[in-house]
Motif scaffolding. Structure first.
Motif, PDB file in Angstrom:
ATOM      1  N   LEU A   1       0.829  -1.210   0.000  1.00 16.77           N
ATOM      2  CA  LEU A   1       0.000   0.000   0.000  1.00 16.77           C
ATOM      3  C   LEU A   1       0.866   1.263   0.000  1.00 16.77           C
ATOM      4  CD1 LEU A   1      -2.899  -0.979   2.434  1.00 16.77           C
ATOM      5  CD2 LEU A   1      -3.012  -0.715  -0.044  1.00 16.77           C
ATOM      6  N   LEU A   2       1.971   1.243   0.752  1.00 18.67           N
ATOM      7  CA  LEU A   2       2.870   2.402   0.755  1.00 18.67           C
ATOM      8  C   LEU A   2       3.452   2.632  -0.639  1.00 18.67           C
ATOM      9  CD1 LEU A   2       4.850   1.898   4.105  1.00 18.67           C
ATOM     10  CD2 LEU A   2       3.131   3.659   3.623  1.00 18.67           C
ATOM     11  N   ALA A   3       3.905   1.553  -1.272  1.00 10.52           N
ATOM     12  CA  ALA A   3       4.464   1.671  -2.618  1.00 10.52           C
ATOM     13  C   ALA A   3       3.401   2.135  -3.607  1.00 10.52           C
ATOM     14  CB  ALA A   3       5.057   0.331  -3.051  1.00 10.52           C
ATOM     15  N   ALA A   4       2.174   1.621  -3.463  1.00  7.50           N
ATOM     16  CA  ALA A   4       1.087   2.027  -4.356  1.00  7.50           C
ATOM     17  C   ALA A   4       0.770   3.507  -4.186  1.00  7.50           C
ATOM     18  CB  ALA A   4      -0.155   1.184  -4.083  1.00  7.50           C
ATOM     19  N   SER A   5       0.848   3.995  -2.942  1.00 10.36           N
ATOM     20  CA  SER A   5       0.607   5.414  -2.704  1.00 10.36           C
ATOM     21  C   SER A   5       1.704   6.251  -3.340  1.00 10.36           C
ATOM     22  CB  SER A   5       0.538   5.687  -1.194  1.00 10.36           C
ATOM     23  OG  SER A   5       0.276   7.051  -0.951  1.00 10.36           O
ATOM     24  N   GLY A   6       2.959   5.796  -3.222  1.00 13.12           N
ATOM     25  CA  GLY A   6       4.049   6.501  -3.880  1.00 13.12           C
ATOM     26  C   GLY A   6       3.873   6.530  -5.384  1.00 13.12           C
ATOM     27  N   LEU A   7       3.344   5.452  -5.933  1.00 15.25           N
ATOM     28  CA  LEU A   7       3.096   5.343  -7.370  1.00 15.25           C
ATOM     29  C   LEU A   7       1.992   6.309  -7.806  1.00 15.25           C
ATOM     30  CD1 LEU A   7       3.759   3.521  -9.906  1.00 15.25           C
ATOM     31  CD2 LEU A   7       1.821   2.139  -9.217  1.00 15.25           C
ATOM     32  N   ASN A   8       0.947   6.404  -6.988  1.00 16.25           N
ATOM     33  CA  ASN A   8      -0.224   7.217  -7.335  1.00 16.25           C
ATOM     34  C   ASN A   8      -0.064   8.694  -6.999  1.00 16.25           C
ATOM     35  OD1 ASN A   8      -2.029   5.412  -8.458  1.00 16.25           O
ATOM     36  ND2 ASN A   8      -2.736   4.685  -6.477  1.00 16.25           N
TER      37      ASN A   8
ATOM     38  N   THR B   1       4.728 -12.130  -7.643  1.00 17.36           N
ATOM     39  CA  THR B   1       5.270 -10.793  -7.853  1.00 17.36           C
ATOM     40  C   THR B   1       4.496  -9.786  -7.033  1.00 17.36           C
ATOM     41  OG1 THR B   1       3.838 -10.490  -9.771  1.00 17.36           O
ATOM     42  CG2 THR B   1       6.066 -11.276 -10.190  1.00 17.36           C
ATOM     43  N   LEU B   2       5.151  -8.678  -6.739  1.00 20.59           N
ATOM     44  CA  LEU B   2       4.558  -7.627  -5.923  1.00 20.59           C
ATOM     45  C   LEU B   2       3.357  -7.012  -6.630  1.00 20.59           C
ATOM     46  CD1 LEU B   2       5.224  -6.322  -3.218  1.00 20.59           C
ATOM     47  CD2 LEU B   2       6.561  -4.625  -4.444  1.00 20.59           C
ATOM     48  N   ALA B   3       2.242  -6.927  -5.935  1.00 23.24           N
ATOM     49  CA  ALA B   3       0.982  -6.526  -6.572  1.00 23.24           C
ATOM     50  C   ALA B   3       0.724  -5.031  -6.445  1.00 23.24           C
ATOM     51  CB  ALA B   3      -0.172  -7.307  -5.953  1.00 23.24           C
ATOM     52  N   ILE B   4       1.732  -4.207  -6.714  1.00 20.24           N
ATOM     53  CA  ILE B   4       1.540  -2.764  -6.606  1.00 20.24           C
ATOM     54  C   ILE B   4       0.549  -2.269  -7.655  1.00 20.24           C
ATOM     55  CG2 ILE B   4       2.697  -0.525  -6.817  1.00 20.24           C
ATOM     56  CD1 ILE B   4       5.205  -1.841  -5.726  1.00 20.24           C
ATOM     57  N   GLY B   5       0.651  -2.792  -8.856  1.00 17.02           N
ATOM     58  CA  GLY B   5      -0.212  -2.341  -9.942  1.00 17.02           C
ATOM     59  C   GLY B   5      -1.683  -2.600  -9.709  1.00 17.02           C
ATOM     60  N   GLU B   6      -2.010  -3.599  -8.890  1.00 15.40           N
ATOM     61  CA  GLU B   6      -3.408  -3.940  -8.649  1.00 15.40           C
ATOM     62  C   GLU B   6      -4.139  -2.869  -7.859  1.00 15.40           C
ATOM     63  OE1 GLU B   6      -3.641  -7.785  -6.919  1.00 15.40           O
ATOM     64  OE2 GLU B   6      -2.567  -8.747  -8.558  1.00 15.40           O
ATOM     65  N   VAL B   7      -3.378  -2.081  -7.047  1.00 15.51           N
ATOM     66  CA  VAL B   7      -4.030  -1.024  -6.282  1.00 15.51           C
ATOM     67  C   VAL B   7      -3.694   0.349  -6.846  1.00 15.51           C
ATOM     68  CG1 VAL B   7      -4.296  -2.271  -4.128  1.00 15.51           C
ATOM     69  CG2 VAL B   7      -2.130  -1.171  -4.614  1.00 15.51           C
ATOM     70  N   LYS B   8      -3.164   0.353  -8.071  1.00 16.07           N
ATOM     71  CA  LYS B   8      -2.715   1.617  -8.660  1.00 16.07           C
ATOM     72  C   LYS B   8      -3.861   2.585  -8.903  1.00 16.07           C
ATOM     73  CE  LYS B   8      -0.228   3.487 -12.629  1.00 16.07           C
ATOM     74  NZ  LYS B   8       0.468   3.216 -13.877  1.00 16.07           N
TER      75      LYS B   8
ATOM     76  N   ALA C   1       9.813   2.742   5.572  1.00 11.22           N
ATOM     77  CA  ALA C   1       8.545   3.166   4.965  1.00 11.22           C
ATOM     78  C   ALA C   1       8.796   4.192   3.870  1.00 11.22           C
ATOM     79  CB  ALA C   1       7.624   3.735   6.042  1.00 11.22           C
ATOM     80  N   CYS C   2       9.713   5.137   4.129  1.00 12.23           N
ATOM     81  CA  CYS C   2      10.063   6.125   3.097  1.00 12.23           C
ATOM     82  C   CYS C   2      10.624   5.425   1.864  1.00 12.23           C
ATOM     83  CB  CYS C   2      11.091   7.119   3.649  1.00 12.23           C
ATOM     84  SG  CYS C   2      10.434   8.269   4.871  1.00 12.23           S
ATOM     85  N   GLY C   3      11.419   4.388   2.093  1.00 12.05           N
ATOM     86  CA  GLY C   3      11.998   3.629   0.987  1.00 12.05           C
ATOM     87  C   GLY C   3      10.936   2.957   0.132  1.00 12.05           C
ATOM     88  N   TRP C   4       9.905   2.399   0.781  1.00 13.97           N
ATOM     89  CA  TRP C   4       8.829   1.746   0.016  1.00 13.97           C
ATOM     90  C   TRP C   4       8.021   2.767  -0.782  1.00 13.97           C
ATOM     91  CZ3 TRP C   4       7.820  -2.914  -1.615  1.00 13.97           C
ATOM     92  CH2 TRP C   4       8.475  -3.987  -0.991  1.00 13.97           C
ATOM     93  N   ILE C   5       7.790   3.931  -0.183  1.00 12.75           N
ATOM     94  CA  ILE C   5       7.069   4.989  -0.909  1.00 12.75           C
ATOM     95  C   ILE C   5       7.892   5.445  -2.118  1.00 12.75           C
ATOM     96  CG2 ILE C   5       6.294   7.387  -0.742  1.00 12.75           C
ATOM     97  CD1 ILE C   5       5.568   6.751   2.226  1.00 12.75           C
ATOM     98  N   ALA C   6       9.191   5.646  -1.895  1.00 12.63           N
ATOM     99  CA  ALA C   6      10.070   6.072  -2.984  1.00 12.63           C
ATOM    100  C   ALA C   6      10.167   4.990  -4.062  1.00 12.63           C
ATOM    101  CB  ALA C   6      11.458   6.400  -2.437  1.00 12.63           C
ATOM    102  N   PHE C   7      10.154   3.727  -3.630  1.00 13.72           N
ATOM    103  CA  PHE C   7      10.190   2.610  -4.572  1.00 13.72           C
ATOM    104  C   PHE C   7       8.979   2.659  -5.503  1.00 13.72           C
ATOM    105  CE2 PHE C   7       8.914  -1.874  -5.400  1.00 13.72           C
ATOM    106  CZ  PHE C   7       9.974  -2.238  -6.211  1.00 13.72           C
ATOM    107  N   GLY C   8       7.799   2.894  -4.930  1.00 16.57           N
ATOM    108  CA  GLY C   8       6.585   3.011  -5.747  1.00 16.57           C
ATOM    109  C   GLY C   8       6.659   4.173  -6.717  1.00 16.57           C
TER     110      GLY C   8
END
Length: 199
Positions: free
Chosen positions: A27-34, A95-102, A155-162
């Protein structure tokens, strides 16, 4: 084993578990993505609150039950080791499901509930945090402060990763590489927990 060695292993375990992909980190990565990094930073205190409630609840519950069931901590640790091995195996194959919550923005309530119900809370309370953590409030506060200082940069790293995944500027940065690396770390950690449960 010396106290300083136990403390060092505890810090490594906290880092290994926090960095591992899971519902909260996804969710953190998805938020960084969005929403980008800056807008997503407000989710970090929410994650801390979720872990605080979860770890405190599990920890105090296990301490109170251990008085009548002295083998309970060993059984829980062994079950945690089995769970971590299963999680490592599952992570290796998916695989990491970041795109599913994009497409949907990540809300604070969703992140809090994902963190509160995350099995990592039980892992921290039963296998990572010393049992002395749950004796009184100052002990818990001190241990949770250390936990928080480790959680914030992760947590910052996961957001930045997204955000990096969304930018498309780093094509070699692939979620499956990250997951397989984390799976190996988890497998080693599971063995360590299993050995401590049997000792």
């Amino acid at each position: 084993m010396s106290y300083s060695h136990e403390w060092f292993l505890s810090l490594l375990a906290i880092i290994a578990i926090l960095i591992t992909p899971g519902p909260t980190n996804t969710l953190l990565a998805a938020s960084g993505l969005n929403r980008g990094v800056r807008s997503s930073l407000a989710l970090i205190p929410v994650e801390l609150c979720g872990y605080g409630v979860s770890i405190a609840t599990w920890g105090y519950l296990l301490i109170s039950l251990s008085a009548n069931f002295p083998l309970l901590p060993h059984v829980i640790k062994f079950l945690c080791a089995i769970f971590i091995i299963w999680l490592a195996f599952k992570m290796w194959r998916t695989t990491l499901a970041i795109g599913e919550v994009k497409s949907s923005p990540v809300g604070k309530r969703a992140l809090f509930m994902a963190t509160l119900l995350n099995p990592k809370g039980l892992l921290f309370a039963s296998a990572v945090f010393p049992s002395s953590t749950f004796v009184d409030l100052p002990s818990f506060a001190g241990q949770f402060l250390v936990f928080s200082l480790l959680l914030i940069p992760i947590a910052c790293g996961w957001i930045a990763f997204g955000a990096l995944l969304g930018s498309g500027r780093v094509p070699w940065l692939r979620p499956d590489y990250l997951q397989r690396g984390a799976a190996l770390v988890l497998a080693v950690f599971a063995l360590s927990i299993g050995m401590s449960a049997l000792s």
